[in-house]
Design a protein around this motif. Structure first.
Motif, PDB file in Angstrom:
ATOM      1  N   ASP A  13      -2.616   5.716 -10.138  1.00 22.53           N
ATOM      2  CA  ASP A  13      -1.806   5.614  -9.847  1.00 22.53           C
ATOM      3  C   ASP A  13      -0.575   4.901 -10.196  1.00 22.53           C
ATOM      4  O   ASP A  13       0.763   5.277  -9.501  1.00 22.53           O
ATOM      5  CB  ASP A  13      -1.618   3.456 -10.144  1.00 22.53           C
ATOM      6  N   ALA A  14       0.016   5.758 -11.659  1.00 23.88           N
ATOM      7  CA  ALA A  14       0.775   6.289 -12.111  1.00 23.88           C
ATOM      8  C   ALA A  14       1.248   7.081 -11.362  1.00 23.88           C
ATOM      9  O   ALA A  14       2.828   7.711 -11.361  1.00 23.88           O
ATOM     10  CB  ALA A  14       0.906   6.279 -13.380  1.00 23.88           C
ATOM     11  N   TRP A  15       0.818   8.103 -10.672  1.00 25.33           N
ATOM     12  CA  TRP A  15       1.114   9.359  -9.842  1.00 25.33           C
ATOM     13  C   TRP A  15       1.861   8.515  -8.435  1.00 25.33           C
ATOM     14  O   TRP A  15       3.584   9.538  -8.461  1.00 25.33           O
ATOM     15  CB  TRP A  15      -0.111  10.446  -9.895  1.00 25.33           C
ATOM     16  N   TYR A  16       1.750   7.357  -8.498  1.00 28.12           N
ATOM     17  CA  TYR A  16       2.652   7.259  -6.612  1.00 28.12           C
ATOM     18  C   TYR A  16       3.747   7.032  -7.646  1.00 28.12           C
ATOM     19  O   TYR A  16       3.938   7.050  -6.576  1.00 28.12           O
ATOM     20  CB  TYR A  16       1.119   6.289  -6.552  1.00 28.12           C
ATOM     21  N   SER A  17       3.373   6.029  -8.843  1.00 27.33           N
ATOM     22  CA  SER A  17       5.341   5.591  -8.935  1.00 27.33           C
ATOM     23  C   SER A  17       5.859   6.568  -9.517  1.00 27.33           C
ATOM     24  O   SER A  17       6.922   6.650  -9.590  1.00 27.33           O
ATOM     25  CB  SER A  17       4.836   4.679  -9.895  1.00 27.33           C
ATOM     26  N   ALA A  18       5.532   7.812 -10.102  1.00 26.15           N
ATOM     27  CA  ALA A  18       5.906   9.141 -10.430  1.00 26.15           C
ATOM     28  C   ALA A  18       6.281   9.430  -9.644  1.00 26.15           C
ATOM     29  O   ALA A  18       7.754  10.026  -9.907  1.00 26.15           O
ATOM     30  CB  ALA A  18       5.276   9.801 -11.376  1.00 26.15           C
ATOM     31  N   PHE A  19       6.144   9.487  -8.607  1.00 26.06           N
ATOM     32  CA  PHE A  19       6.877  10.710  -6.868  1.00 26.06           C
ATOM     33  C   PHE A  19       6.864   9.733  -5.913  1.00 26.06           C
ATOM     34  O   PHE A  19       7.358   9.984  -4.581  1.00 26.06           O
ATOM     35  CB  PHE A  19       6.041  11.899  -7.366  1.00 26.06           C
ATOM     36  N   ASP A  20       7.273   8.807  -6.337  1.00 27.17           N
ATOM     37  CA  ASP A  20       6.804   7.290  -5.169  1.00 27.17           C
ATOM     38  C   ASP A  20       6.278   7.887  -3.489  1.00 27.17           C
ATOM     39  O   ASP A  20       6.749   8.235  -2.563  1.00 27.17           O
ATOM     40  CB  ASP A  20       8.862   7.749  -4.787  1.00 27.17           C
ATOM     41  N   VAL A  21       5.143   7.580  -4.708  1.00 24.89           N
ATOM     42  CA  VAL A  21       4.505   8.028  -2.769  1.00 24.89           C
ATOM     43  C   VAL A  21       4.308   7.426  -1.625  1.00 24.89           C
ATOM     44  O   VAL A  21       3.907   6.120  -2.413  1.00 24.89           O
ATOM     45  CB  VAL A  21       3.323   9.099  -3.519  1.00 24.89           C
ATOM     46  N   GLN A  22       4.530   7.112  -1.122  1.00 23.09           N
ATOM     47  CA  GLN A  22       4.091   6.207   0.043  1.00 23.09           C
ATOM     48  C   GLN A  22       2.916   6.237   1.197  1.00 23.09           C
ATOM     49  O   GLN A  22       3.079   7.513   1.130  1.00 23.09           O
ATOM     50  CB  GLN A  22       5.949   6.281   0.558  1.00 23.09           C
ATOM     51  N   SER A  23       2.657   5.412   2.223  1.00 25.26           N
ATOM     52  CA  SER A  23       1.895   5.375   2.737  1.00 25.26           C
ATOM     53  C   SER A  23       2.485   6.371   4.046  1.00 25.26           C
ATOM     54  O   SER A  23       3.898   6.482   4.511  1.00 25.26           O
ATOM     55  CB  SER A  23       2.115   3.523   3.541  1.00 25.26           C
ATOM     56  N   GLY A  24       1.697   7.284   4.356  1.00 27.34           N
ATOM     57  CA  GLY A  24       2.598   8.063   5.609  1.00 27.34           C
ATOM     58  C   GLY A  24       2.242   9.304   4.785  1.00 27.34           C
ATOM     59  O   GLY A  24       1.861  10.055   5.466  1.00 27.34           O
ATOM     60  N   ARG A  31      -3.991  11.836  -6.056  1.00 27.26           N
ATOM     61  CA  ARG A  31      -4.100  10.802  -4.538  1.00 27.26           C
ATOM     62  C   ARG A  31      -5.214   9.714  -5.684  1.00 27.26           C
ATOM     63  O   ARG A  31      -4.706   9.023  -5.254  1.00 27.26           O
ATOM     64  CB  ARG A  31      -4.303  11.336  -3.975  1.00 27.26           C
ATOM     65  N   ASN A  32      -5.945   9.716  -6.478  1.00 29.13           N
ATOM     66  CA  ASN A  32      -6.820   9.092  -7.081  1.00 29.13           C
ATOM     67  C   ASN A  32      -6.282   7.964  -8.580  1.00 29.13           C
ATOM     68  O   ASN A  32      -6.632   6.833  -8.841  1.00 29.13           O
ATOM     69  CB  ASN A  32      -7.895   8.913  -8.123  1.00 29.13           C
ATOM     70  N   LEU A  60      -3.185   7.559  -0.528  1.00 25.00           N
ATOM     71  CA  LEU A  60      -4.192   6.277  -0.428  1.00 25.00           C
ATOM     72  C   LEU A  60      -3.906   4.900  -0.407  1.00 25.00           C
ATOM     73  O   LEU A  60      -3.236   4.835  -1.646  1.00 25.00           O
ATOM     74  CB  LEU A  60      -5.446   6.915  -1.659  1.00 25.00           C
ATOM     75  N   PRO A  61      -4.837   3.860   0.401  1.00 23.05           N
ATOM     76  CA  PRO A  61      -4.109   3.140   0.067  1.00 23.05           C
ATOM     77  C   PRO A  61      -4.999   2.482  -1.462  1.00 23.05           C
ATOM     78  O   PRO A  61      -6.346   3.269  -1.973  1.00 23.05           O
ATOM     79  CB  PRO A  61      -5.022   2.111   0.879  1.00 23.05           C
ATOM     80  N   PRO A  62      -4.440   1.672  -2.031  1.00 23.65           N
ATOM     81  CA  PRO A  62      -5.011   0.563  -3.419  1.00 23.65           C
ATOM     82  C   PRO A  62      -6.742   0.850  -3.176  1.00 23.65           C
ATOM     83  O   PRO A  62      -7.604   1.230  -4.724  1.00 23.65           O
ATOM     84  CB  PRO A  62      -4.413   0.361  -4.540  1.00 23.65           C
ATOM     85  N   ASP A  63      -6.929   0.088  -2.856  1.00 21.66           N
ATOM     86  CA  ASP A  63      -8.411  -0.146  -2.741  1.00 21.66           C
ATOM     87  C   ASP A  63      -9.436   0.603  -2.670  1.00 21.66           C
ATOM     88  O   ASP A  63     -10.423   1.339  -2.653  1.00 21.66           O
ATOM     89  CB  ASP A  63      -8.322  -1.777  -1.859  1.00 21.66           C
ATOM     90  N   GLN A  64      -8.747   2.028  -1.769  1.00 21.44           N
ATOM     91  CA  GLN A  64      -9.829   3.425  -1.682  1.00 21.44           C
ATOM     92  C   GLN A  64      -9.273   4.375  -2.725  1.00 21.44           C
ATOM     93  O   GLN A  64     -10.183   5.606  -2.934  1.00 21.44           O
ATOM     94  CB  GLN A  64      -8.742   4.381  -0.367  1.00 21.44           C
ATOM     95  N   ARG A  65      -8.544   4.423  -3.578  1.00 17.19           N
ATOM     96  CA  ARG A  65      -8.395   5.273  -4.628  1.00 17.19           C
ATOM     97  C   ARG A  65      -9.717   4.804  -5.321  1.00 17.19           C
ATOM     98  O   ARG A  65      -9.883   3.520  -6.662  1.00 17.19           O
ATOM     99  CB  ARG A  65      -7.447   4.949  -5.607  1.00 17.19           C
ATOM    100  N   VAL A  66      -9.779   5.725  -6.103  1.00 14.28           N
ATOM    101  CA  VAL A  66     -11.292   6.072  -7.017  1.00 14.28           C
ATOM    102  C   VAL A  66     -11.033   5.963  -8.701  1.00 14.28           C
ATOM    103  O   VAL A  66     -10.555   6.717  -9.144  1.00 14.28           O
ATOM    104  CB  VAL A  66     -12.450   7.192  -6.765  1.00 14.28           C
ATOM    105  N   ARG A  67     -11.772   4.303  -9.488  1.00 11.05           N
ATOM    106  CA  ARG A  67     -11.685   4.783 -10.392  1.00 11.05           C
ATOM    107  C   ARG A  67     -12.932   4.446 -11.184  1.00 11.05           C
ATOM    108  O   ARG A  67     -13.723   3.869 -10.636  1.00 11.05           O
ATOM    109  CB  ARG A  67     -10.552   2.973 -11.030  1.00 11.05           C
TER     110      ARG A  67
END
Ligand SMILES: [Zn+2]
Length: 679
Positions: free
Chosen positions: A654-665, A651-652, A670-677
């Motif tokens: 970015d590539a996982w969000y696009s790979a599985f089309d993870v959306q707000s809700g 969940r931290n 996690l909103p991008p600014d809350q992802r820990v990098r």
């Protein structure tokens, strides 16, 4: 007496392992799991990846899996460990069938195992093997006598000793003194409030009393209360495990004279003499106040209470090597009550664990010859090189890091030493004494052998070729003092590593594990060591502050995960492992992208490369555990429970969000600014 040092590190595994397939004759190389290395059939496609990625990837397996009655936890790595267990048993059986030359290391392996398996002989001796130790305890008349026993490796004490590299000059060895001396897993079991912990404490009272009863003590309940009373006081002076993770606070190197002034309640000359150590110039006090205040207890608490304490610990610490009554009592408390296990493991499995722990490289040398194909090492070497290159490219672009700190980080990365498979030089066990029919003494001798080995090297240069794990262990580790990453042969199997699996799968599996270990060099404690393994602050204050801010946010995320009642993850205790997982998977992802050389990844069975990469990581952590075990894990273990090693990490990224089309809700969103990098 041993202490757990800063050089922690784990990453573990699975397998429907094809043990000795010859690649030359295998016609169509095929991945062990599924068509490309991921067990797609065990996904639960009713679960949205963004809601619970671990369940999505493993749900059908989790729903149908029945926990074996003799296990507290079972996952991919335990499955592989079972394979290794079976392989070691076959090795030992072979040695028993064809006895090697008497006195050789293989003969010692066989004799140690045979002594353990001879339950009738163990039973017939009753508590006789303990008598010499109980007599020594009875003979104690004063504090000096007490300390003399506490310095002996066989007896318990509120402090433990290990000989390891000097944190100011890791080319030399130094004596490390650390907190020790509790019977339950750590201080929390004595001090935490709550029904679960009350239950453990009551069961502990029953266990300690049972041990005294078996020793023939006249008032077992009272003796137990005395011992637990002492241990509670020791627990109160112990450092919390997360506090021991802060090197600049926890690791204090001082002259012996300074240490004696700091902790004056104990006559350290008596202790050191009893340990068989030469004259010492300097020591490391690891968690210094626990040693000082534990020492105060040694002089202030009643001598008779300490004698009960020593008697209990000599029996409990050896309970599995005594009669069935001791062994059963030990199982009832440590396995059943504290970890939820229902039945004792079969005896041969415990025999395999015993030889692995006491003469592990003696077994490992044979294991490697049978089960580690040399071509695996070459493939791993290439993967490690790619992972290091990936971190190098990431380090060069990290925006939060300033140039002076970046230069130090790159220097440290360049000096990483990867070690794969097995040690180049095997341990020499010729001084270990193992006799047929003397099981108890064999175990004592094997532990003595280890202590003597450590003492003998005290004035020698550090041996960088030494391994801290056996080749047959399904695990891996990073050592900050040596700046080494080590991958034993047994972890190099599917689903971690499968020479026939798709590249995305190997990068998401063993790539993530390699990245995890590299990440330990830059986690909350690894970052306090430099390229030479010296504890030195190489961070500018500005970059240090940014690192702390990011890791604080990661800790707060994990603090919110509560897998069982009275069992939430401690974000500080698990910080290093979580940084390792997150940084490691980011590194592995970058390495995977680089490996594509600008070409698009193929789509296999309708699954994209990025999807296969993340599914492989979640599959590596496939597993489940009993409630009591999980509670013990979150209180004592720096590793987060398995589902969070998948969900807490992806969940931290970015590539996982696009790979599985993870959306707000979605629940893991996690909103991008809350992802820990971080790395
Ligand atoms: Zn680790």
């Amino acid at each position: 007496m041993k202490i757990v040092l800063v050089a922690a590190g784990v990453a573990a595994l699975l397998g429907a392992c094809s043990s000795s397939q010859s690649p030359a004759t295998a016609s169509a190389p095929k991945a062990v799991l599924g068509t490309f290395g991921v067990d797609l059939a065990n996904r639960d496609e009713a679960v949205k990846p963004g809601d619970d990625f671990f369940d999505y990837a493993n749900g059908k397996w989790l729903a149908s899996f029945q926990m074996p009655a003799d296990k507290a936890r079972f996952g991919a790595f335990d499955q592989l460990a079972e394979q290794s267990e079976t392989d070691v048993r076959a090795i030992v059986d072979e040695l028993l069938a064809n006895p090697p030359a008497a006195g050789s290391t293989p003969a010692k392996v066989a004799d140690l195992y045979a002594g353990w398996m001879d339950e009738a002989a163990i039973e017939s001796r009753g508590i006789e093997p303990l008598q010499p130790y109980l007599q020594q305890i009875n003979a104690v008349r004063d504090r000096a006598g007490l300390l003399k026993l506490m310095g002996s490796p066989e007896f318990a004490a509120p402090f433990g000793v290990e000989i390891d590299a000097d944190p100011q000059d890791p080319t030399r060895y130094l004596v490390w003194i650390g907190q020790e001396g509790l019977g339950m897993p750590n201080r929390d079991y004595y001090l935490r409030e709550g029904a679960a912990f009350d239950k453990y404490r009551q069961a502990y009272q029953t266990y300690v009393a049972r041990v005294f009863e078996l020793l023939g003590d006249g008032a077992p309940e009272q003796s137990a209360a005395q011992v637990i009373g002492l241990e509670k006081k020791i627990a109160q002076v112990h450092w919390a495990p997360e506090a021991l993770r802060v090197p600049d606070k926890a690791i204090k190197t001082m002259s012996l004279a300074e240490f004696k002034r700091f902790a004056p309640a104990v006559d350290w000359d008596v202790v050191i003499g009893s340990m068989g150590l030469p004259e010492l110039a300097r020591v490391v006090a690891y968690g210094d106040t626990a040693l000082r205040d534990g020492g105060k207890l040694v002089s202030s608490e009643p001598l008779e209470a300490w004698k009960k304490y020593l008697a209990f610990h000599i029996a409990s610490g050896n309970a599995t090597n005594l009669t069935k009554a001791f062994d059963d009592a030990q199982f009832e408390f440590f396995s059943k009550t504290l970890r939820g296990v229902e039945v004792q493991r079969e005896r041969w499995k415990r025999g395999v664990a015993l030889v692995n722990s006491l003469i592990g490289e003696g077994v490992g040398e044979i294991y490697v010859a049978k089960h580690f194909p040399p071509e695996n090492k070459a493939k791993m070497d290439a993967l490690v090189v790619n992972l290091i290159a990936a971190l190098e490219s990431r380090l060069k672009q990290l925006s939060w890091m300033d140039e002076p700190t970046r230069a130090e980080a790159l220097k440290k990365l360049a000096s990483f030493e990867p070690r794969i498979g097995y040690p180049e030089k095997w341990r020499d066990y010729s001084a270990m004494q193992i006799q047929q029919g003397r099981h108890f003494e064999n175990v004592v001798n094997a532990r003595r052998f280890e202590w003597n080995r450590q003492v003998a090297r005290l004035n020698e240069p550090v041996d960088r070729g030494e391994w801290g794990m056996n080749p047959q262990t399904v695990n891996a580790y990073y050592s900050p003092l040596m700046n080494q990453i080590t991958f034993p042969a047994a972890i190099l199997q599917p689903p971690f590593f499968d020479p026939n699996a798709d590249a995305a799968v190997n990068y998401g599996g063993i790539g993530g594990v390699i990245g995890h270990e590299i990440g330990h060099g830059f986690d909350d404690q690894g970052r306090a060591f430099d390229d030479k393994g010296v504890t030195r602050n190489w961070w500018t204050p500005e970059t240090d502050e940014k690192f702390r801010a990011a890791t604080d946010r990661l800790a707060s995320q994990y603090d919110q995960y509560c897998p069982v009642p009275e069992g939430c993850i401690n974000g500080r205790l698990t910080m290093g492992e979580n940084i390792g997982d997150l940084g490691g998977l980011e590194m592995a992802y970058t390495a995977y992208q680089l490996s594509l050389n600008g070409q698009p990844a193929p789509v296999l069975d309708g699954i994209t490369g990025d999807q296969r990469f993340f599914l492989a990581w979640a599959q590596v952590w496939r597993g489940t555990a009993r409630e009591d075990f999980v509670r013990q894990q979150v209180v004592t273990d720096p590793h987060s429970p398995m589902q969070f090693r998948a969900n807490g990490v992806v969940r931290n990224i970015d590539a996982w969000y696009s790979a599985f089309d993870v959306q707000s809700g979605d629940k893991l969103y996690l909103p991008p600014d809350q992802r820990v990098r971080i790395w």
